[in-house]
Write an enzyme that holds these catalytic residues in place. Structure first.
Site, PDB file in Angstrom:
ATOM      1  N   CYS A   3      42.911 102.969  27.863  1.00  0.00           N
ATOM      2  CA  CYS A   3      41.742 101.899  27.980  1.00  0.00           C
ATOM      3  C   CYS A   3      40.955 102.205  29.444  1.00  0.00           C
ATOM      4  CB  CYS A   3      42.275 100.488  28.348  1.00  0.00           C
ATOM      5  SG  CYS A   3      41.390  99.405  29.055  1.00  0.00           S
ATOM      6  N   CYS A   6      41.319 100.092  32.450  1.00  0.00           N
ATOM      7  CA  CYS A   6      42.750 100.026  32.897  1.00  0.00           C
ATOM      8  C   CYS A   6      42.986 101.365  33.731  1.00  0.00           C
ATOM      9  CB  CYS A   6      43.979 100.175  31.954  1.00  0.00           C
ATOM     10  SG  CYS A   6      44.333  98.418  31.132  1.00  0.00           S
ATOM     11  N   ASP A  29      28.597  97.907  37.950  1.00  0.00           N
ATOM     12  CA  ASP A  29      28.328  98.198  36.404  1.00  0.00           C
ATOM     13  C   ASP A  29      27.923  99.517  36.534  1.00  0.00           C
ATOM     14  OD1 ASP A  29      28.254  96.934  33.271  1.00  0.00           O
ATOM     15  OD2 ASP A  29      27.138  98.613  33.824  1.00  0.00           O
ATOM     16  N   HIS A  45      46.025  93.992  31.206  1.00  0.00           N
ATOM     17  CA  HIS A  45      45.186  94.327  30.205  1.00  0.00           C
ATOM     18  C   HIS A  45      45.065  93.218  29.014  1.00  0.00           C
ATOM     19  CE1 HIS A  45      43.003  96.660  27.033  1.00  0.00           C
ATOM     20  NE2 HIS A  45      43.725  96.084  26.273  1.00  0.00           N
ATOM     21  N   ASN A  83      31.244  89.411  26.867  1.00  0.00           N
ATOM     22  CA  ASN A  83      30.869  89.603  25.391  1.00  0.00           C
ATOM     23  C   ASN A  83      32.245  89.610  24.595  1.00  0.00           C
ATOM     24  OD1 ASN A  83      28.296  89.715  26.120  1.00  0.00           O
ATOM     25  ND2 ASN A  83      28.639  91.620  26.708  1.00  0.00           N
ATOM     26  N   GLY A  89      28.473  92.276  21.368  1.00  0.00           N
ATOM     27  CA  GLY A  89      28.008  93.377  21.993  1.00  0.00           C
ATOM     28  C   GLY A  89      29.383  93.834  22.930  1.00  0.00           C
ATOM     29  N   HIS A  96      36.503  91.397  30.353  1.00  0.00           N
ATOM     30  CA  HIS A  96      35.819  91.421  31.647  1.00  0.00           C
ATOM     31  C   HIS A  96      34.620  90.444  31.644  1.00  0.00           C
ATOM     32  CE1 HIS A  96      34.105  94.076  28.769  1.00  0.00           C
ATOM     33  NE2 HIS A  96      32.830  93.911  29.103  1.00  0.00           N
TER      34      HIS A  96
HETATM   35  P1  AMP Z   1      30.679  95.089  27.350  1.00  0.00           P
HETATM   36  O1  AMP Z   1      29.452  96.007  26.551  1.00  0.00           O
HETATM   37  O2  AMP Z   1      30.425  93.747  27.580  1.00  0.00           O
HETATM   38  O3  AMP Z   1      31.832  95.692  26.836  1.00  0.00           O
HETATM   39  O4  AMP Z   1      30.483  95.778  28.756  1.00  0.00           O
HETATM   40  C1  AMP Z   1      31.008  97.015  29.396  1.00  0.00           C
HETATM   41  C2  AMP Z   1      30.122  97.421  30.417  1.00  0.00           C
HETATM   42  O5  AMP Z   1      30.909  98.525  31.181  1.00  0.00           O
HETATM   43  C3  AMP Z   1      28.773  98.060  30.255  1.00  0.00           C
HETATM   44  O6  AMP Z   1      27.897  97.055  30.735  1.00  0.00           O
HETATM   45  C4  AMP Z   1      28.843  99.148  30.839  1.00  0.00           C
HETATM   46  O7  AMP Z   1      27.819  99.595  31.426  1.00  0.00           O
HETATM   47  C5  AMP Z   1      30.082  99.439  31.672  1.00  0.00           C
HETATM   48  N1  AMP Z   1      30.667 100.497  31.867  1.00  0.00           N
HETATM   49  C6  AMP Z   1      30.953 101.505  31.115  1.00  0.00           C
HETATM   50  N2  AMP Z   1      31.629 102.363  31.418  1.00  0.00           N
HETATM   51  C7  AMP Z   1      31.760 102.222  32.822  1.00  0.00           C
HETATM   52  C8  AMP Z   1      32.348 102.907  34.036  1.00  0.00           C
HETATM   53  N3  AMP Z   1      32.835 104.009  34.117  1.00  0.00           N
HETATM   54  N4  AMP Z   1      31.883 102.308  35.119  1.00  0.00           N
HETATM   55  C9  AMP Z   1      31.568 101.113  35.404  1.00  0.00           C
HETATM   56  N5  AMP Z   1      30.995 100.345  34.271  1.00  0.00           N
HETATM   57  C10 AMP Z   1      30.886 101.067  33.378  1.00  0.00           C
HETATM   58 ZN    ZN Z   2      42.777  97.746  29.858  1.00  0.00          ZN
END
Ligand code: AMP
Ligand code: ZN
Length: 110
Positions: A3, A6, A29, A45, A83, A89, A96
């Site tokens: 994950c 995680c 983000d 988690h 989400n 999405g 989160h």
């Molecule tokens: P969701 O689409 O609601 O699952 O949100 C996942 C979020 O994680 C997205 O807004 C991505 O831009 C963000 N994300 C993905 N990988 C990383 C990372 N390594 N560091 C920070 N944010 C991330």
């Molecule tokens: Zn996790």
């Protein structure tokens, strides 16, 4: 467990931390949808908000409240989004909450 969040919490993948307490971790983000865009995650988690005990949800929200008050985001305003699964999405299956702000946000009637 394989994950991404995680691994971020464990420090195995770098992140720009903005808040942490014993239960919650928050970071910028990587692909911001607003001037300020942070992700608040539980250190435990779970897959998504529906699969998370309410106590953990309130722990995450406690972090969001403390952070947004400290950073003065409260007076200008901010948005919290979570989400769930495909239509929502969700792409990372570790619960989160997105915290967005720092500018006038569009959508939801504005
Ligand atoms: P969701 O689409 O609601 O699952 O949100 C996942 C979020 O994680 C997205 O807004 C991505 O831009 C963000 N994300 C993905 N990988 C990383 C990372 N390594 N560091 C920070 N944010 C991330
Ligand atoms: Zn996790």
């Amino acid at each position: 467990m394989d994950c991404l969040f995680c691994k971020i919490i464990a420090g195995e993948i770098p992140s720009k931390k903005v808040f942490e307490n014993d239960k919650v971790y928050a970071f910028e983000d990587i692909s911001p949808m607003a001037k300020d865009h942070y992700l608040f995650v539980s250190k435990t988690h779970t897959k998504n908000v529906n699969e998370t005990p309410t106590e953990l949800i309130s722990d995450i929200y406690f972090g969001i409240k403390e952070f947004t008050q400290d950073k003065n985001l409260e007076s200008s305003g901010f948005r919290v989004v979570t989400n769930v699964n495909q239509h929502g999405g969700q792409t990372i299956f570790h619960t989160h909450f997105h915290v967005l702000g720092g500018e006038q946000l569009k959508g939801f009637g504005s």
